[in-house]
Structures are given as structure tokens and as C-alpha cells.
Design a protein around this motif. Structure first.
Motif, PDB file in Angstrom:
ATOM      1  N   GLN A 136      84.462   3.642  40.898  1.00 55.30           N
ATOM      2  CA  GLN A 136      82.531   3.336  41.075  1.00 55.30           C
ATOM      3  C   GLN A 136      81.996   3.882  40.152  1.00 55.30           C
ATOM      4  N   PRO A 137      80.714   3.241  39.479  1.00 51.50           N
ATOM      5  CA  PRO A 137      79.735   4.307  38.464  1.00 51.50           C
ATOM      6  C   PRO A 137      79.320   5.551  39.493  1.00 51.50           C
ATOM      7  N   VAL A 138      79.517   6.664  38.142  1.00 53.93           N
ATOM      8  CA  VAL A 138      79.296   7.777  38.632  1.00 53.93           C
ATOM      9  C   VAL A 138      77.644   8.260  37.859  1.00 53.93           C
ATOM     10  N   ALA A 139      76.994   8.492  37.562  1.00 55.17           N
ATOM     11  CA  ALA A 139      76.126   9.573  36.974  1.00 55.17           C
ATOM     12  C   ALA A 139      75.998  11.133  36.262  1.00 55.17           C
ATOM     13  N   VAL A 140      76.301  10.800  35.237  1.00 56.53           N
ATOM     14  CA  VAL A 140      76.805  12.131  34.689  1.00 56.53           C
ATOM     15  C   VAL A 140      75.412  12.828  34.569  1.00 56.53           C
ATOM     16  N   THR A 141      74.769  13.593  35.474  1.00 53.47           N
ATOM     17  CA  THR A 141      73.503  14.400  34.616  1.00 53.47           C
ATOM     18  C   THR A 141      74.109  16.201  33.643  1.00 53.47           C
ATOM     19  N   LEU A 142      72.926  15.983  32.742  1.00 48.48           N
ATOM     20  CA  LEU A 142      73.225  17.321  31.899  1.00 48.48           C
ATOM     21  C   LEU A 142      71.827  17.676  31.148  1.00 48.48           C
ATOM     22  N   VAL A 143      71.653  18.814  32.027  1.00 45.85           N
ATOM     23  CA  VAL A 143      69.785  19.004  31.702  1.00 45.85           C
ATOM     24  C   VAL A 143      69.955  20.361  31.737  1.00 45.85           C
ATOM     25  N   LEU A 147      83.626  13.798  29.667  1.00 44.50           N
ATOM     26  CA  LEU A 147      83.581  13.645  30.880  1.00 44.50           C
ATOM     27  C   LEU A 147      83.285  11.975  31.472  1.00 44.50           C
ATOM     28  N   MET A 148      82.724  11.342  30.010  1.00 43.39           N
ATOM     29  CA  MET A 148      82.422   9.436  30.423  1.00 43.39           C
ATOM     30  C   MET A 148      83.700   8.829  30.009  1.00 43.39           C
ATOM     31  N   ASP A 149      84.336   9.500  29.589  1.00 48.06           N
ATOM     32  CA  ASP A 149      85.884   8.569  29.455  1.00 48.06           C
ATOM     33  C   ASP A 149      86.718   8.704  30.994  1.00 48.06           C
ATOM     34  N   ALA A 150      85.788   9.367  31.613  1.00 44.76           N
ATOM     35  CA  ALA A 150      86.913   9.247  33.185  1.00 44.76           C
ATOM     36  C   ALA A 150      85.451   8.510  34.133  1.00 44.76           C
ATOM     37  N   VAL A 151      84.626   7.867  33.638  1.00 44.48           N
ATOM     38  CA  VAL A 151      83.832   7.295  34.439  1.00 44.48           C
ATOM     39  C   VAL A 151      83.562   5.012  34.175  1.00 44.48           C
ATOM     40  N   PRO A 152      83.816   5.254  35.103  1.00 45.59           N
ATOM     41  CA  PRO A 152      83.702   3.717  34.662  1.00 45.59           C
ATOM     42  C   PRO A 152      82.142   3.074  34.077  1.00 45.59           C
ATOM     43  N   SER A 153      82.930   2.153  33.942  1.00 48.21           N
ATOM     44  CA  SER A 153      81.617   0.940  32.786  1.00 48.21           C
ATOM     45  C   SER A 153      80.804   0.617  33.206  1.00 48.21           C
ATOM     46  N   GLY A 154      79.474   1.218  33.391  1.00 46.96           N
ATOM     47  CA  GLY A 154      78.147   1.282  34.563  1.00 46.96           C
ATOM     48  C   GLY A 154      77.836   2.306  35.297  1.00 46.96           C
ATOM     49  N   SER A 155      78.360   3.020  34.387  1.00 47.72           N
ATOM     50  CA  SER A 155      78.434   4.663  35.242  1.00 47.72           C
ATOM     51  C   SER A 155      77.421   5.386  33.964  1.00 47.72           C
ATOM     52  N   TYR A 156      76.413   6.179  34.127  1.00 45.33           N
ATOM     53  CA  TYR A 156      74.974   6.665  33.074  1.00 45.33           C
ATOM     54  C   TYR A 156      75.509   7.627  33.174  1.00 45.33           C
ATOM     55  N   LEU A 157      75.212   7.971  31.722  1.00 47.45           N
ATOM     56  CA  LEU A 157      74.718   9.992  31.148  1.00 47.45           C
ATOM     57  C   LEU A 157      73.142  10.276  31.230  1.00 47.45           C
ATOM     58  N   ALA A 158      72.931  11.571  31.644  1.00 47.15           N
ATOM     59  CA  ALA A 158      71.574  11.407  31.672  1.00 47.15           C
ATOM     60  C   ALA A 158      71.123  12.824  31.117  1.00 47.15           C
TER      61      ALA A 158
END
Ligand SMILES: C[S@@+](CC[C@H](N)C(=O)[O-])C[C@H]1O[C@@H](n2cnc3c(N)ncnc32)[C@H](O)[C@@H]1O
Length: 287
Positions: free
Chosen positions: A171-178, A197-208
Motif C-alpha cells: 500500500q502507498p507509503v510516504a517517505v519523508t527525508l526532511v 527506498l522508493m523501489d520498495a514502495v508501490p506506485s502512488g507512494s510519495y517522497l517528501a
């Protein structure tokens, strides 16, 4: 008891890297003779979890670049607006917050669970002072969950493995690297770390993320800051340009307004103008 005595954790997180070794594989050891990024940031935000050495290093840095305080406050406000957007507008319910920092007002789980109490948040940091305060991060709502992982961002396998106990990576995950990636030198390939990290999360996930921007500093000032921090701060920073920061979002579409100084990312009209920070910030949705 002084704040220096009050907040000393029981022990360091161990690992090979001693204080001052920027490219070391391990986390910073607990050391009150060298300034730590997490504790300097805490001082800039008006917190009490910092030591004389952190305050002295911050004051010296402020003499060279007085906008460090504005930068810290604008960054923290950016983090709050971003995670609120992710929970309220993007419908995200799972958060992987890496480079958590010492708990302060408006921690990620508090902001997102105020929007959606069922949200699940996994925090990651490698600094023993953050670990010592992790309990304050684990005050989840009853229907949601919050966890803390003591790990180095560069150890993506460890982070993903441990985070998968709480987060469902289908399921979508937001990865925050602030305000963390500028602490990763080019030698450790931060773009590959973010890609893993982003390869491990599905389409529709977010990077901030937010990141110190080279363009915000006169070259002479930057040289002085780098000279100052060498040796007396446990990490050196990589001041990257806007293009390099934007490359972290390869494979994602930036949401409006794109890559901007953090204070310009969907500012809250009711909040006071913080002034000009030295950080780029953006949010992207994985394709
Ligand atoms: C400036 S603070 C930012 C805190 C919070 N994200 C915010 O924006 O308010 C950066 C944090 O990143 C952590 N950090 C730096 N390098 C790290 C690494 N390689 N692995 C894990 N945490 C790291 C530091 O210990 C510090 O707590």
C-alpha cells in the motif's frame, strides 16, 4: 541539574564511526565534545536537548550566516505542512520518517493522526540523543501506530526490513527525508539510497524532502561555513544545487508548486512569513 546532565542517554548506539568521521559507516557516537546536527537543530528551534558544544558551534555558524534560525523554523513548518497535505489531501496513511530529529512540537505522528487517527508512522534516526528521547515519539493514537528504528539511512535494507513489521509495503507509503540528505556525502551515493527506498514502495507512494541548497549561499560564505564545521561538527554537509536535489525525484511527479524554497511550499496564509531559508523542498508522487 543542568540540561547537559539531564539529557545524557544511557549509552551510545555503538558502531564503527567515531564523532567527526563524516563518511564513517556507523552512526555518531554519543559525544558531548563535538557538536551534533540533531542537537544544533534543537537549539535553533529553541529546545533544551543540546550541550554547550552544540550551542557554541551554532552561535559561530550564525555569525557567518544569520539565517540558520529562519532556516530551521521554516524547515519544521514545511515538515508540518507536508505531512498534513499527505494525510489530508493525498490520503496517505503510512509514513516512513527518516531523520526524525529530537522530538519537538508537531511530530509527524501527531500531525497526521490529527487528520487520520489510524495512520501508522515509523521513525528512523541514527543519533543516540534521538534514541534517548524516542519514547516521546511513541505516543500513538489507539487506532494508529508509531514505531522507532535506530538505524542509519545508508542501511536501507535494515530500515525496510524493520519498517515492514508496521508498514504494508503493498500500500502507498510516504517517505519523508526532511533535512537529512545533505548529511549524506556524494561518496555514499544519496541518490541510490533514495532510489532503493522508493523501489520498495508501490506506485502512488510519495517522497517528501528538504535539502540545503548551494544557491542560497554566497560562495565565500559557503567556504567559511565549510571551514568552520570541519572538525567541530560531527557531520559535514553537502550543499547541493537545485538540479541535484530535483534528481532525487526521478520516477516521481512533483506536486505543485514543485521544487521551491521550503517557505514557499504551500505556505499557510495564516502563518507569519518566516523569512528566507536556505533549503529546497518538494513533494513527489511515485508513478
Ligand atoms: C536537522 S534534523 C531534521 C529533523 C526533522 N526531520 C525535521 O525536519 O524537523 C536531521 C536528523 O537527521 C539525522 N541523520 C543525519 N544523518 C543520518 C543518517 N545517515 N541516518 C539516520 N539519521 C540521520 C540526524 O541525527 C538528525 O536527527
Amino acid at each position: 541539574m543542568t540540561s547537559d546532565e539531564a539529557h545524557a542517554p544511557d549509552g551510545g548506539a555503538g558502531g564503527a564511526g567515531g564523532a567527526g568521521e563524516w563518511t564513517a559507516a556507523g552512526p555518531p557516537e554519543f559525544d558531548t565534545s563535538v557538536a551534533h546536527q540533531a542537537r544544533m537543530y534543537d537549539y535553533l528551534l529553541g529546545g533544551k536537548d543540546n550541550y554547550a558544544v552544540d550551542r557554541a558551534a551554532t552561535e559561530a555558524a550564525l555569525k557567518l550566516y544569520p539565517a540558520w534560525g529562519i532556516t530551521a523554523r521554516a524547515n519544521r513548518a514545511f515538515l508540518g505542512r507536508v505531512v498534513r497535505f499527505l494525510a489530508a489531501d493525498a490520503g496517505i496513511r503510512q509514513f516512513l520518517d527518516i531523520g526524525t530529529g529530537i522530538p519537538t512540537a508537531g511530530n509527524t505522528h501527531q500531525v497526521v493522526q490529527a487528520v487520520a487517527p489510524e495512520s501508522r508512522v515509523v521513525y528512523v534516526d541514527y543519533d543516540p540523543i534521538v534514541l534517548a528521547h524516542a519514547r516521546a515519539l511513541l505516543t500513538s493514537s489507539a487506532v494508529g501506530a508509531a514505531e522507532y528504528i535506530d538505524a542509519d539511512l545508508r542501511d536501507t535494507g535494515v530500515i525496510l526490513d524493520q519498517a515492514s513489521r508496521l508498514l504494508d509495503f503493498t500500500q502507498p507509503v510516504a517517505v519523508t527525508l526532511v533535512a537529512i540528505l545533505h548529511a549524506i556525502p556524494d561518496a555514499d551515493d544519496p541518490h541510490a539510497i533514495v532510489a532503493r527506498l522508493m523501489d520498495a514502495v508501490p506506485s502512488g507512494s510519495y517522497l517528501a524532502l528538504s535539502h540545503l541548497g548551494r544557491e542560497f549561499f554566497p560562495p565565500q560564505t559557503l567556504r567559511q561555513i565549510e571551514d568552520l564545521s570541519r572538525g567541530n561538527i560531527q557531520q559535514q554537509f553537502a550543499y547541493r544545487g537545485r538540479d541535484q536535489v530535483t534528481r532525487f525525484f526521478d520516477g516521481a511527479d512533483l506536486v505543485e508548486p514543485g521544487m521551491v524554497p521550503v517557505e514557499e511550499w504551500r505556505p499557510d496564509p495564516a502563518a507569519a512569513n518566516p523569512g528566507k531559508s536556505a533549503l529546497w523542498g518538494a513533494v513527489g508522487r511515485k508513478r
